[in-house]
Structures are given as structure tokens and as C-alpha cells.
Motif scaffolding. Sequence first.
Motif, PDB file in Angstrom:
ATOM      1  N   GLY A 213       0.806  -1.206   0.000  1.00 30.98           N
ATOM      2  CA  GLY A 213       0.000   0.000   0.000  1.00 30.98           C
ATOM      3  C   GLY A 213       0.841   1.259   0.000  1.00 30.98           C
ATOM      4  N   GLU A 214       0.254   2.345   0.478  1.00 35.25           N
ATOM      5  CA  GLU A 214       0.935   3.628   0.486  1.00 35.25           C
ATOM      6  C   GLU A 214       0.867   4.251   1.869  1.00 35.25           C
ATOM      7  N   GLY A 215       1.825   5.104   2.173  1.00 37.43           N
ATOM      8  CA  GLY A 215       1.827   5.771   3.464  1.00 37.43           C
ATOM      9  C   GLY A 215       3.195   6.306   3.817  1.00 37.43           C
ATOM     10  N   ASP A 216       3.278   6.994   4.958  1.00 32.65           N
ATOM     11  CA  ASP A 216       4.532   7.580   5.416  1.00 32.65           C
ATOM     12  C   ASP A 216       5.568   6.512   5.746  1.00 32.65           C
ATOM     13  N   THR A 217       5.099   5.350   6.170  1.00 28.52           N
ATOM     14  CA  THR A 217       5.977   4.219   6.445  1.00 28.52           C
ATOM     15  C   THR A 217       5.335   2.962   5.866  1.00 28.52           C
ATOM     16  N   VAL A 218       6.146   2.075   5.326  1.00 26.54           N
ATOM     17  CA  VAL A 218       5.673   0.772   4.854  1.00 26.54           C
ATOM     18  C   VAL A 218       6.695  -0.283   5.291  1.00 26.54           C
ATOM     19  N   LYS A 219       6.290  -1.537   5.242  1.00 24.42           N
ATOM     20  CA  LYS A 219       7.186  -2.618   5.604  1.00 24.42           C
ATOM     21  C   LYS A 219       7.946  -3.044   4.350  1.00 24.42           C
ATOM     22  N   TRP A 220       9.094  -2.426   4.149  1.00 22.52           N
ATOM     23  CA  TRP A 220       9.858  -2.649   2.926  1.00 22.52           C
ATOM     24  C   TRP A 220      10.286  -4.109   2.789  1.00 22.52           C
ATOM     25  N   PRO A 221      10.046  -4.730   1.627  1.00 16.99           N
ATOM     26  CA  PRO A 221      10.417  -6.126   1.439  1.00 16.99           C
ATOM     27  C   PRO A 221      11.892  -6.332   1.128  1.00 16.99           C
ATOM     28  N   THR A 222      12.597  -5.270   0.770  1.00 15.14           N
ATOM     29  CA  THR A 222      14.016  -5.388   0.436  1.00 15.14           C
ATOM     30  C   THR A 222      14.686  -4.043   0.636  1.00 15.14           C
ATOM     31  N   GLY A 223      16.009  -4.030   0.641  1.00 12.37           N
ATOM     32  CA  GLY A 223      16.743  -2.779   0.651  1.00 12.37           C
ATOM     33  C   GLY A 223      17.244  -2.352   2.017  1.00 12.37           C
ATOM     34  N   THR A 224      17.939  -1.210   2.014  1.00 11.71           N
ATOM     35  CA  THR A 224      18.553  -0.636   3.201  1.00 11.71           C
ATOM     36  C   THR A 224      17.879   0.687   3.525  1.00 11.71           C
ATOM     37  N   GLY A 225      17.496   0.867   4.779  1.00 10.04           N
ATOM     38  CA  GLY A 225      16.857   2.101   5.196  1.00 10.04           C
ATOM     39  C   GLY A 225      17.869   3.175   5.538  1.00 10.04           C
ATOM     40  N   ALA A 226      17.508   4.425   5.244  1.00  8.36           N
ATOM     41  CA  ALA A 226      18.362   5.568   5.568  1.00  8.36           C
ATOM     42  C   ALA A 226      17.481   6.720   6.016  1.00  8.36           C
ATOM     43  N   ASN A 227      18.005   7.560   6.862  1.00  4.76           N
ATOM     44  CA  ASN A 227      17.218   8.644   7.449  1.00  4.76           C
ATOM     45  C   ASN A 227      17.248   9.888   6.576  1.00  4.76           C
ATOM     46  N   GLY A 228      16.080  10.375   6.207  1.00  3.28           N
ATOM     47  CA  GLY A 228      15.974  11.625   5.458  1.00  3.28           C
ATOM     48  C   GLY A 228      16.375  11.482   4.006  1.00  3.28           C
ATOM     49  N   ASN A 229      16.031  12.515   3.215  1.00  6.31           N
ATOM     50  CA  ASN A 229      16.473  12.550   1.827  1.00  6.31           C
ATOM     51  C   ASN A 229      17.983  12.476   1.727  1.00  6.31           C
ATOM     52  N   GLU A 230      18.664  13.151   2.680  1.00  4.24           N
ATOM     53  CA  GLU A 230      20.119  13.161   2.633  1.00  4.24           C
ATOM     54  C   GLU A 230      20.698  11.777   2.888  1.00  4.24           C
ATOM     55  N   GLY A 231      20.016  10.979   3.727  1.00 10.29           N
ATOM     56  CA  GLY A 231      20.488   9.634   4.002  1.00 10.29           C
ATOM     57  C   GLY A 231      20.390   8.728   2.789  1.00 10.29           C
TER      58      GLY A 231
END
Length: 396
Positions: A230-248
Motif C-alpha cells: 500500500g501507500e503511506g509515510d511508512t511501509v514494511k519494505w520487502p528489500t533494501g537498506t533504510g536511511a534517514n531523510g532525503n540526505e540519508g
Amino acid sequence: MTRQTTKGAIDVRFRKTGVLLLLSALLALGVTACGGGSSSSSSSGGSETAAEESGGTETASASTEGLSGTISGAGSTFAQPIISQWGSELQEQGLTVNYNSIGSGGGVAQFQENTVDFGDSDAAMTDEEVQVAEKNGTPVHVPIVLGAVTVSYNLPGVETGLKLDGATVAEIFLGNITEWNDPAIEKLNPGVELPETAITVYHRSDSSGTTALFTEFLSDYSPEWKSKLGEGDTVKWPTGTGANGNEGVAGGVSQTEGAIGYVELAYALQNEFTFADVQNKAGKFIEPSLESTSAAGEDVKFPPDLRFSMINASSSAAAYPIASTTFVLVYEDLCKAGKSEETAKNVVGFLDYALGPEGQASAEKLDYAPLAPELREASQAKVEGLKCNGKPISAG
């Protein structure tokens, strides 16, 4: 959460300007940024040109004479450079703007908790978020600038012209496409020699309006994405690396060969990123730019409460499909929401300046899109409707 927003249309004209000004804005110290936020400063200038290019709007910045003290805000990392720049310019006139760039989700949360004088979000609040905020009064959305979300990547040998559509981008972020020479990508890019390089996905780890915009785009083109994530401010990402902010996310993409991530246009320009041309509703592959972001609003209507989305909203052949505004969030009656009369005047003075010719000229210099006359006037009307204990607020 279901987002109850209207996809709306704005006719905006603007041009691409220097990236170096954004970098200088991020490094300067004109505005105090709380928490992990940075500050920025640069000269404004060029206000007459910006007023002419935005359609000759008669609205001028309210006088900032008499403004003094400090106001606080929190939210979008996308909006941080321009809010800091406006604060730097207003500090010279006696007003300090403290802005904490913690992401749109954090900005909405602090606005709902009434711990800041204003919030900022790249996506309009949902009906549920509005309902929570109403414990403090009537929340008001004030669009201030336009921007876009790029699909930025780091792939040596493929420097320009990579084409992606919504379905393929969704497959990448679902983890179903894991190499750059996947047949789905090759089909969209005939004649391009794609390397057998692993794809590394970067996404936001914080609660983010940019994520809400990007996942809305993916949901429009991928039934699997829509049903599973779905869509939203947070989702349960199925893959990848999380980073904080656009700069991250920007840092992760820039440092990792084969990486891909979603990054606001201003950050992508600042970092001289390579980004994909994305297919729009008209079937055209469009490069993200200030011009194509402008075109994204050509046939969209915004509702009276100004809660709207520009994602995939335009059928214009020139429109970039992942475009949006950023919203300042304030309470209609600031004093009934617990702010002092001085703070209420300062918030109105800040918004008047941001929406006026000087503020919009500064936005253009930092690679944001100034608001078009119709939306700018609608935003200004929202500001003029702000109150202190039921009475109109006169800034300055």
C-alpha cells in the motif's frame, strides 16, 4: 491508512537554477535547526523576476517590521533548505525560525501533539491524521513550494537516458528484479548496454512524506505493491537498506555502485545524481525537472481545504508523474491552540514572507518551484484566515 486527498492541478512556470546555492544554504548558519536538522543561509535577491515569472501575481510579502522572537517548526527534510533560507532572511529582521528536519511523519506527529508552532509535510494529512490534530483546533494546510521525487541511481556506464515505468520500479522495490540487465529493464531501454550488476535498494527509514508520495506512485502501477504494502509515510519494505531523510538515501545511492533510491529533486540536483526518465500517464518517458514538475499540474484541480496530490494526476504529455507540493501545517486559531499573540503574529509573518515575491524568489534559487498564481492566492487566503482568539492576525 487511507489517504483522502484530491489529485489537483496547478499551472506553474519556473526554471532550473544553480545547484551551488542549495549547497551554500545547507552549510550556512542563518537558522537554528533543532535535533538533527541542519541550517542554511544565502542571499535572496531576484524577487521582481520571480514575481514576473510566476505570472505577475499582485500578492506581496506582508511587512516584517515588528516581528521578533522565535518560532519553531518540524517536519519534511525536503523543505528544510528553503525553510532555513527564509528563516535566515527573516533573522536579519528580528525573527528566528527554529526548524527540525525530522521527516514529514515526525512533523505531523509534533504538530498533532502541539509541541511546535508549525509542522511541514510533503503529503497532505490523511483524514485520520486530521481527526487527531483537531483536539487542538482546526488544522490548516498551506502549500508553499513544489518539488518532485526522482528515481535516482548509481550505475557506471549508464549515465543518462535510462527509462523506467511504474510497474518496473515497483518490481525493483519489491525485490523481484535484482540485476540491472533484467529483461524488464532491457525492454524499456533498447540499444542500451546494461551491466550484470546487482541492484541495491535504498529507502527511507523514517516516517516520510516522500515515502507517501513514492508509494502512492507505485500503488498506481503495481497491484502486488498495492495489495501487499500500500501507500503511506511508512511501509514494511520487502528489500533494501533504510536511511534517514532525503540526505540519508542520497548518501547511500551516491556511495554504492548499482544502487537505486527515491530522492527529492533538489537533493538529486545538489548531488549531481543520475536519475531515470519515468513514464507518465500519457505514455511518455519524462526527465524530472522544474519544467516537467510544473507540467504535472496542468489539468489538476485542488479542493478548498488544499489537501491534494499531484501524483499521476496530469494527463499532459510533458508532466513528470511523481510531483508534489510541501504543506506547512498550522492551526486556524493559533491562540486557542495555546500560542501567544506574539507567536501567532510571527507565524503569520513567516508564512506571508514565504508566499511573497521575496520568499518565492529564494525558493526558485534553491531549485524549488515557486507556486503558480492560483495556488499561491489560495495559500495566501488560508494565511489571511488565521486567527488569535477569534480575531484576524495582523503580522508586523
